[in-house]
Design a protein around this motif. Structure first.
Motif, PDB file in Angstrom:
ATOM      1  N   LYS A   1       0.828  -1.204   0.000  1.00 39.35           N
ATOM      2  CA  LYS A   1       0.000   0.000   0.000  1.00 39.35           C
ATOM      3  C   LYS A   1       0.862   1.254   0.000  1.00 39.35           C
ATOM      4  O   LYS A   1       0.568   2.228  -0.712  1.00 39.35           O
ATOM      5  CB  LYS A   1      -0.922  -0.004   1.225  1.00 39.35           C
ATOM      6  N   GLU A   2       1.946   1.223   0.782  1.00 40.14           N
ATOM      7  CA  GLU A   2       2.853   2.370   0.835  1.00 40.14           C
ATOM      8  C   GLU A   2       3.498   2.629  -0.521  1.00 40.14           C
ATOM      9  O   GLU A   2       3.620   3.779  -0.954  1.00 40.14           O
ATOM     10  CB  GLU A   2       3.933   2.113   1.886  1.00 40.14           C
ATOM     11  N   LYS A   3       3.893   1.562  -1.200  1.00 41.84           N
ATOM     12  CA  LYS A   3       4.488   1.716  -2.528  1.00 41.84           C
ATOM     13  C   LYS A   3       3.490   2.298  -3.516  1.00 41.84           C
ATOM     14  O   LYS A   3       3.840   3.131  -4.348  1.00 41.84           O
ATOM     15  CB  LYS A   3       5.009   0.367  -3.032  1.00 41.84           C
ATOM     16  N   GLN A   4       2.245   1.849  -3.412  1.00 43.29           N
ATOM     17  CA  GLN A   4       1.208   2.369  -4.304  1.00 43.29           C
ATOM     18  C   GLN A   4       0.960   3.855  -4.058  1.00 43.29           C
ATOM     19  O   GLN A   4       0.811   4.642  -5.003  1.00 43.29           O
ATOM     20  CB  GLN A   4      -0.086   1.577  -4.114  1.00 43.29           C
ATOM     21  N   ILE A   5       0.925   4.236  -2.775  1.00 41.68           N
ATOM     22  CA  ILE A   5       0.717   5.648  -2.438  1.00 41.68           C
ATOM     23  C   ILE A   5       1.866   6.499  -2.971  1.00 41.68           C
ATOM     24  O   ILE A   5       1.659   7.560  -3.562  1.00 41.68           O
ATOM     25  CB  ILE A   5       0.573   5.822  -0.909  1.00 41.68           C
TER      26      ILE A   5
ATOM     27  N   ALA B   1       8.033  18.227  -2.109  1.00 43.45           N
ATOM     28  CA  ALA B   1       7.218  18.746  -1.001  1.00 43.45           C
ATOM     29  C   ALA B   1       5.739  18.422  -1.216  1.00 43.45           C
ATOM     30  O   ALA B   1       5.022  18.057  -0.272  1.00 43.45           O
ATOM     31  CB  ALA B   1       7.415  20.256  -0.879  1.00 43.45           C
ATOM     32  N   PHE B   2       5.286  18.542  -2.459  1.00 42.86           N
ATOM     33  CA  PHE B   2       3.889  18.247  -2.782  1.00 42.86           C
ATOM     34  C   PHE B   2       3.581  16.773  -2.530  1.00 42.86           C
ATOM     35  O   PHE B   2       2.537  16.429  -1.957  1.00 42.86           O
ATOM     36  CB  PHE B   2       3.616  18.603  -4.244  1.00 42.86           C
ATOM     37  N   GLN B   3       4.496  15.893  -2.931  1.00 45.83           N
ATOM     38  CA  GLN B   3       4.291  14.465  -2.717  1.00 45.83           C
ATOM     39  C   GLN B   3       4.251  14.123  -1.229  1.00 45.83           C
ATOM     40  O   GLN B   3       3.387  13.358  -0.781  1.00 45.83           O
ATOM     41  CB  GLN B   3       5.398  13.656  -3.399  1.00 45.83           C
TER      42      GLN B   3
ATOM     43  N   ILE C   1       1.187  12.401   0.853  1.00 44.67           N
ATOM     44  CA  ILE C   1       1.381  11.161   1.602  1.00 44.67           C
ATOM     45  C   ILE C   1       0.967  11.346   3.056  1.00 44.67           C
ATOM     46  O   ILE C   1       0.339  10.461   3.658  1.00 44.67           O
ATOM     47  CB  ILE C   1       2.867  10.714   1.522  1.00 44.67           C
ATOM     48  N   LYS C   2       1.292  12.499   3.617  1.00 41.10           N
ATOM     49  CA  LYS C   2       0.916  12.777   5.011  1.00 41.10           C
ATOM     50  C   LYS C   2      -0.584  12.818   5.168  1.00 41.10           C
ATOM     51  O   LYS C   2      -1.148  12.299   6.150  1.00 41.10           O
ATOM     52  CB  LYS C   2       1.536  14.116   5.442  1.00 41.10           C
TER      53      LYS C   2
END
Length: 219
Positions: free
Chosen positions: A54-58, A208-210, A214-215
């Motif tokens: 899931k983290e990789k997909q995000i 920064a946008f990414q 993610i946050k």
């Protein structure tokens, strides 16, 4: 033979056989699975793999959104502010990302690119002033100026990112090299502006946008 405190499983005729060392710290069930070639994981491991996936997909989708959204804005606006070589920003952003998206290095990467821009202008003017064989002029210019760039850059690594200097030099030579000196005009300024946009807007901005997305998605 018995081993106190450690399970032992013995089966003759080519069956299961585990030594105490292999079974130490594992359940009998997990050991049997390994011996039988059973690659199934326990529920906790499944959840861990799912979280990692899931983290990789995000990360993938947020990066794709950042790249899709921000660089095109620069590509559209750059001609309106007098920058005809806006694509240079993407090259410079690529080097910033390759360096690991380290914001602490953004300043010296930008300085390196600008020095490369200036270096390219000097090289073009120098070759135009020489009256030697064009191949000899090119080789000697690249030899001396390339070596000097490395010596200077590596003498001040805190302020100059040498790979950016060399990359910026190559960019400048590619754009200005084929032109007559009189036709260069404001190209060095335009190239420099695109370089700064690449590092500070595309590079730092997309990162920064990414991280912001993610946050928000991780909450």
């Amino acid at each position: 033979m018995e081993y106190p405190g450690k399970p032992v499983l013995m089966k003759k005729s080519g069956g299961l056989s585990f030594s105490p060392d292999r079974l130490a710290g594992r359940s009998l069930t997990s050991a049997c699975r390994e011996e039988k070639g059973d690659c199934r994981t326990v529920p906790g491991q499944d959840r861990g793999k799912m979280d990692e996936k899931k983290e990789k997909q995000i990360n993938k989708w947020t990066l794709a959104l950042g790249i899709a959204l921000m660089p095109p804005i620069w590509a559209v606006l750059s001609p309106y502010i007098g920058v005809s070589c806006g694509a240079v920003a993407l090259i410079c952003a690529g080097l910033y990302v390759t360096n690991g998206n380290k914001r602490c290095d953004a300043f010296k990467i930008a300085v390196g690119f600008l020095l490369g821009d200036i270096w390219a202008l000097i090289a073009v003017r120098l070759m135009a002033a020489l009256s030697l064989n064009p191949d000899v002029e090119l080789y000697c210019t690249l030899f001396f100026m390339g070596g000097l760039a490395v010596l200077i850059g590596e003498s001040f690594p805190k302020y100059i990112f040498t790979p950016a200097w060399l990359c910026g030099w190559a960019i400048g030579l590619t754009i200005m090299g084929p032109l007559e000196v009189s036709a260069i005009g404001t190209l060095p300024v335009q190239i420099g502006a695109a370089m700064l946009a690449g590092v500070l807007y595309v590079g730092v901005g997309v990162d920064a946008f990414q991280k912001f997305l993610i946050k928000k998605l991780s909450k």
